[in-house]
Design an enzyme around this catalytic site. Structure first.
Site, PDB file in Angstrom:
ATOM      1  CB  SER A  63      -0.949  -0.039   1.206  1.00  7.71           C
ATOM      2  OG  SER A  63      -1.862   1.026   1.171  1.00  7.71           O
TER       3      SER A  63
ATOM      4  CG  ASP B 212      -6.272  -0.992  -5.295  1.00  6.78           C
ATOM      5  OD1 ASP B 212      -6.874   0.049  -4.982  1.00  6.78           O
ATOM      6  OD2 ASP B 212      -5.046  -1.143  -5.138  1.00  6.78           O
TER       7      ASP B 212
END
Length: 415
Positions: free
Chosen positions: A272, A375
């Site tokens: 991330s 995502d």
């Protein structure tokens, strides 16, 4: 499509995340009042370091910067205690092996025969541990220790949460260390909003330079010949005063890395927002060049990068309200991370494809990019991966074409 349970959990997760981010805004203090920073949150579950080889991995925590909260957790696989694999040449005879063995016996009388490697390894391993099976991090016969690659790992959490010692990160790093057979150095960088950009990026780079310093300190201890720095020995007060003092406050070489780490095979792994840090550190490593010797970044892994940009991609449009980290939550996290006067979606920390970000992509290390199906930031990560691939392919094509005409053997390729 995700299951109903995942969708329900996603709703709960986003509600809780929004609540936490809003609390960060309300309790935010001016960053100049807390340069020391924080690397974990009270509401997060953490896992204590364990220097015993639990499940094949030993861990320890090190605070490497006295002026900030920056720390690392080292994950050492038990496989590092095994003797290195023999390097036999193709076609070598048994007589060659016997001669080599006799040479080793004469040079190192304390080393047993090859046929007793497993027994000797077990004996040495017992010397390295206390009665509680705690690994002290040194080897009586360092030439027989395996040298494992070192992986710098940067956790996720949207800049404002997560830690290198959280239960989730501990489980993840243990698994990667065992599967990849590497020493993992998980970085506990400072969190926002207490410490905004570029604090987390500077912390990541500082750990890379700390790793280089550790490698050089280990080499110095070898050249001194007395083992004054190394590794696990007991020191008198006079000897301690003679130690080389690391600029980050460490008074001696880190024994686990000195005995088992191979800094010439360094891999960066970021999850991330940690992927953004890893990419930044990789770029700085390229720019530093030989200033980082003997550390060499040979590859990086970017998992679900936290990239964003001013011009939205298709996934940023179609998946803006995706599961877990949706667009509003990510924008709020970026506002907490970037200084108010610097906030923009095309900030170099946010968009890897902005012009003049440097260095040229063709010099970047081999990169594996991992994206998630739902995502909303996935397309930008894919675009960056494609740009890296094209830059490398272009450089290779140029090299082939040029070598065709500069080869001393005419049109033959010379590599």
């Amino acid at each position: 499509m995700p299951s109903i349970a995942v969708k329900l959990y996603s709703v709960f997760f986003k509600f809780l995340l929004k609540h936490r981010l809003q609390n960060r805004i309300q309790t935010h203090v001016d960053e100049s009042s807390n340069q020391y920073g924080v690397t974990t949150r009270p509401e997060e579950s953490v896992s204590a370091a364990n220097p015993s080889f639990t499940d094949g991995i030993a861990t320890k925590d090190i605070h490497i910067d006295p002026s900030t909260a920056l720390s690392v957790r080292i994950f050492l696989p038990e496989s590092s205690l095994s003797p290195p694999e023999p390097k036999s040449k193709p076609g070598s005879s048994q007589q060659d092996e016997s001669d080599s063995l006799n040479h080793r016996r004469n040079s190192y009388p304390n080393i047993g025969a090859r046929t007793n490697d497993s027994r000797r390894s077990s004996l040495e391993g017992s010397k390295l541990r206390s009665d509680n099976n705690v690994y002290r991090g040194y080897s009586p016969l360092p030439q027989n220790c395996r040298r494992l690659p070192i992986m710098l790992q940067f956790h996720g959490g949207g800049w404002v949460s997560g830690s290198n010692d959280s239960v989730a990160n501990d489980i993840f790093c243990r698994r990667i260390a065992k599967l990849c057979d590497v020493i993992i150095v998980a970085v506990g960088y400072r969190l926002a909003p207490e410490n905004k950009y570029p604090a987390a990026f500077e912390d990541g780079l500082k750990v890379l330079y700390w790793l280089a310093k550790q490698a050089n300190l280990a080499e110095c201890s070898k050249s001194m010949g007395s083992g004054a720095l190394g590794v696990g020995a007991e020191f008198t007060k006079t000897q301690v005063q003679r130690h080389l003092v690391d600029a980050f406050g460490a008074s001696m070489v880190e024994p686990w890395l000195a005995a088992h780490g191979d800094p010439s095979r360094c891999v960066l792994l970021g999850v991330s927002c940690g992927a953004n840090i890893a990419d930044y550190v990789a770029r700085k490593a390229v720019e530093a060049g030989r200033l980082l010797d003997p550390v060499k970044v040979v590859a990086q892994v970017l998992m679900y990068p936290f990239f964003i940009g001013n011009v939205p991609t298709r996934s940023e449009i179609n998946l803006a309200n995706s599961y877990f980290y949706d667009k509003p939550m990510c924008l709020l996290a970026w506002k907490l991370f970037l200084p108010e006067e610097e906030f923009r979606l095309d900030h170099p920390a946010a968009n890897p494809l902005v012009p003049d970000r440097g260095p040229p992509l063709k010099f970047m290390p081999p990169t594996l990019t991992v994206v998630a199906e739902h995502d909303w930031m996935r397309d930008r990560a894919i675009a960056y991966s494609e740009a890296l691939r094209k830059a490398q392919a272009c450089a290779e094509d140029i090299a082939i074409w040029v070598k065709k005409y500069i080869s001393l053997r005419g049109h033959e390729f010379s590599y």
